[in-house]
Scaffold this active site. Structure first.
Site, PDB file in Angstrom:
ATOM      1  N   ASP A  14     -14.585 -10.514   9.334  1.00  0.00           N
ATOM      2  CA  ASP A  14     -13.123 -10.406   9.364  1.00  0.00           C
ATOM      3  C   ASP A  14     -12.612  -9.870  10.703  1.00  0.00           C
ATOM      4  O   ASP A  14     -11.451 -10.063  11.061  1.00  0.00           O
ATOM      5  CB  ASP A  14     -12.617  -9.507   8.221  1.00  0.00           C
ATOM      6  CG  ASP A  14     -12.451 -10.275   6.920  1.00  0.00           C
ATOM      7  OD1 ASP A  14     -12.597 -11.519   6.946  1.00  0.00           O
ATOM      8  OD2 ASP A  14     -12.175  -9.639   5.890  1.00  0.00           O
ATOM      9  N   HIS A  36     -14.724  -0.916   2.619  1.00  0.00           N
ATOM     10  CA  HIS A  36     -14.671  -1.700   3.857  1.00  0.00           C
ATOM     11  C   HIS A  36     -14.336  -0.837   5.065  1.00  0.00           C
ATOM     12  O   HIS A  36     -13.565  -1.234   5.937  1.00  0.00           O
ATOM     13  CB  HIS A  36     -13.696  -2.871   3.720  1.00  0.00           C
ATOM     14  CG  HIS A  36     -14.131  -3.888   2.693  1.00  0.00           C
ATOM     15  ND1 HIS A  36     -14.230  -3.592   1.353  1.00  0.00           N
ATOM     16  CD2 HIS A  36     -14.485  -5.186   2.817  1.00  0.00           C
ATOM     17  CE1 HIS A  36     -14.645  -4.660   0.688  1.00  0.00           C
ATOM     18  NE2 HIS A  36     -14.809  -5.640   1.541  1.00  0.00           N
ATOM     19  N   GLU A  55       0.810  -1.221   0.000  1.00  0.00           N
ATOM     20  CA  GLU A  55       0.000   0.000   0.000  1.00  0.00           C
ATOM     21  C   GLU A  55       0.845   1.274   0.000  1.00  0.00           C
ATOM     22  O   GLU A  55       0.450   2.295  -0.564  1.00  0.00           O
ATOM     23  CB  GLU A  55      -0.944   0.003   1.210  1.00  0.00           C
ATOM     24  CG  GLU A  55      -1.982  -1.107   1.191  1.00  0.00           C
ATOM     25  CD  GLU A  55      -1.431  -2.459   1.637  1.00  0.00           C
ATOM     26  OE1 GLU A  55      -0.270  -2.520   2.120  1.00  0.00           O
ATOM     27  OE2 GLU A  55      -2.155  -3.470   1.506  1.00  0.00           O
TER      28      GLU A  55
END
Lengths: 312, 275
Positions: A115, A107, A56
């Site tokens: 999760d 998300h 990322e």
């Protein structure tokens, strides 16, 4: 409000439309393109899609470089990784230079669900809001997401957009407008105001309907832009209704609740109740179970309204 | 191949740039001396011989881009930019002053000729990768050069960027590592030994060259070779000396972030004039 759409699905579709309209639109992802829905764009424009792999920090830097080279990059991953893992890259390579990069994080919040807490961002709005030059958006539903993504694309500068995982009720019309920095009064009322963002706006509309049956007149103000906050609309609601309940799928610290309290403390101090995560992380469960567990439902908003009316 | 005359001229330019760096750091009494001096020769070749750029039109789209990933060597960049007339040489006296366009670390919004904001190590190379991608998408002939420190490559992001540049076959990208062997806390191999750099870039599928980073001809040849490799990025490991050009600054980690005193400046200028 019976129809439900996932904001990330609209994001994926809108990206494809933008890609057709403007060859400078490019998209980056970090191995989550199936989940963030950027895969739709990658199929139609493979040469303009860059998968960074699970990296990322570099994805964010590449997006900055693409912007410096004249492109309009959208970089996507889950909110925990977008705002958290790559925070310093966003600060140095995107916000500090004012780079024309759109970070669209899906998300966000606890409705990530099963999760668990490791993947449920409850702090991204606060982190992104603290950065100078950063614009922070959190649309309520599918239609507003499409409009918000278009507004972000048209705006020259860094934007963070928070989207969710699950399907959420449709609140806005299909052809709604989105103006960065402007909130929307979705229901008028005189006894108190719900100021909400993201999926909590649909809950607030439900709560206002329940309260109406009890002869309580609740206004609902939706802030699709967390920063810059619509100061005028927030102060007007406080002046006219004298009490504010904020609600967000986020920590009560530093996000919408924090922003509204800062605005009211300086401009029109009235009693405030903040509905959100009470300085805690989430956990595994279904989205619905988690919203109920952490007090993020219309019923909880009704209770918060009753508490604040007692404080008026 | 550069002619002897060209080499002499570039060496003379580099000598002047070293003088500018020392004067500006002496005036500001703050900034990074050692790593600016080690990078000067590579940057001289780039700005005064290799790169296609137009100081009177810094926004020229087809220009080559330079990203100083080791942003703390900003004085070296500012000396090059002033030397190319991006802004008046007199501005160099304002380094690090309130309101100056010459910030402690490069700022694209303030300084003409600076391509991106750098200073947080590891981030410049990722932006260089993005710039190379943009150039390719826009079918621009631009090449992108980025200069890293050998301490900087301890940042994991550098290797994320290395992975992506090779994955996307960015033949228009050239990274140079200013391998002076020292970082603030001491010798790079003692602080955190990343081991041989050439094989690492090679393993990521880069084209790799190793040169003496103070040999103008060798540096220029390395850039020739890099430009000829079009299917992958090139890494040039430039062996350099921290503080190069001023004997009492050379090989000293203690001069990483320290500006020269009055006495040191005088001695340094004498030393450079004698070269």
């Amino acid at each position: 409000m019976s129809e439900k759409i996932a904001t990330r699905d609209i994001y994926g579709q809108t990206l494809v439309e933008l890609g057709r309209e403007n060859s400078r639109v490019v998209v980056l992802d970090a191995d989550l393109s199936g989940s963030t829905k950027t895969k739709l764009f990658s199929k139609e424009f493979p040469e303009r899609f860059f998968n960074a792999g699970i990296a990322e920090a570099n994805m964010t830097g590449m997006a900055a470089g693409l912007a410096a080279g004249g492109m309009i990059p959208f970089a996507s991953t889950f909110a925990v990784f977008a705002a958290g893992r790559a925070f310093e890259q966003i600060r140095q390579s995107v916000a500090y230079p004012g780079m024309n990069v759109k970070i669209v994080a899906t998300h966000g919040g606890i409705t990530v669900g099963e999760d668990g807490g490791s993947h449920q961002s409850v702090e991204d709005l606060a982190i992104m809001r603290s950065l100078p030059k950063m614009t922070v958006l959190c649309p309520a539903d599918g239609p507003e997401t499409g409009a918000a993504i278009r507004a972000a694309a048209a705006y020259d500068g860094p934007v963070y957009v928070r989207l969710g995982r699950g399907k959420v009720p449709v609140v806005f019309d299909q052809d709604c407008d989105f103006t960065i920095g402007k909130g929307v009064t979705l229901r008028d009322g005189s006894d108190l105001t719900f100021i909400t963002t993201g999926l909590m706006t649909a809950e607030a509309l439900q709560a206002a309907a329940i309260l109406a049956e009890e002869n309580v007149s609740a206004r609902v103000v939706h802030l699709g832009t967390i920063k810059p906050i619509d100061i005028d609309l927030v102060l007007k609601a406080a002046r006219e209704t004298g009490a504010v309940v904020t609600a967000e799928e986020h920590s009560v610290i530093g996000g919408l609740g924090g922003a509204v309290c800062e605005t009211l403390a300086e401009g029109c101090p009235v009693p405030v109740e903040r509905v959100g995560l009470r300085d805690e992380f989430g956990q595994s469960g279904t989205a619905e179970e988690l919203l109920a567990h952490y007090g993020l439902t219309a019923a909880h908003l009704v209770e918060a309204a009753e508490r604040i009316l007692a404080r008026k | 191949m550069l002619t002897d005359q060209q080499i002499r001229e570039l060496e003379e330019t580099a000598r002047h740039l070293r003088v500018e760096v020392l004067k500006m750091l002496h005036t500001s009494q703050s900034g990074h001396t050692g790593g600016s001096l080690s990078a000067i020769d590579v940057m001289t070749v780039l700005y005064f011989q290799r790169m296609r750029h137009n100081p009177s039109n810094p926004a020229w789209e087809d220009r080559d881009r330079f990203v100083l990933s080791k942003g703390h060597a900003a004085p070296a960049l500012y000396a090059c930019l002033a030397g190319c007339d991006y802004f008046p040489r007199d501005d160099l006296k304002t380094l690090r002053r309130l309101g100056s366009h010459l910030q402690g670390h490069p700022d694209m919004n303030k300084t003409p000729g600076v391509e991106v904001c750098t200073g947080s190590l590891g981030q410049g190379i990722s932006q260089a990768v993005g710039l190379a991608m943009a150039a390719r998408l826009a079918s621009r002939p631009s090449r992108v050069y980025t200069l890293l420190g050998d301490g900087e490559v301890q940042e994991g992001q550098v290797w994320e960027a290395a992975m992506s540049a090779a994955h996307y076959g960015l033949g228009n990208l050239c990274a140079i590592v200013d391998q002076n062997g020292l970082q603030i806390d001491g010798a790079t191999e003692e602080v955190m030994n990343v081991g041989p750099l050439g094989p690492k870039f090679l393993a990521f599928n880069w084209h790799v060259l190793e040169v003496d980073g103070h040999d103008i001809q060798a540096i220029s040849r390395a850039f020739d070779e890099a430009e000829a490799v079009t299917d992958r990025p090139t890494a040039i490991i430039a062996r350099t000396v921290k503080g190069k050009g001023v004997s009492f600054f050379e090989h000293k980690a203690s001069y990483h972030g320290v500006a020269p005193s009055d006495d040191e400046l005088e001695r340094a200028l004498q030393a450079l004039a004698l070269h």
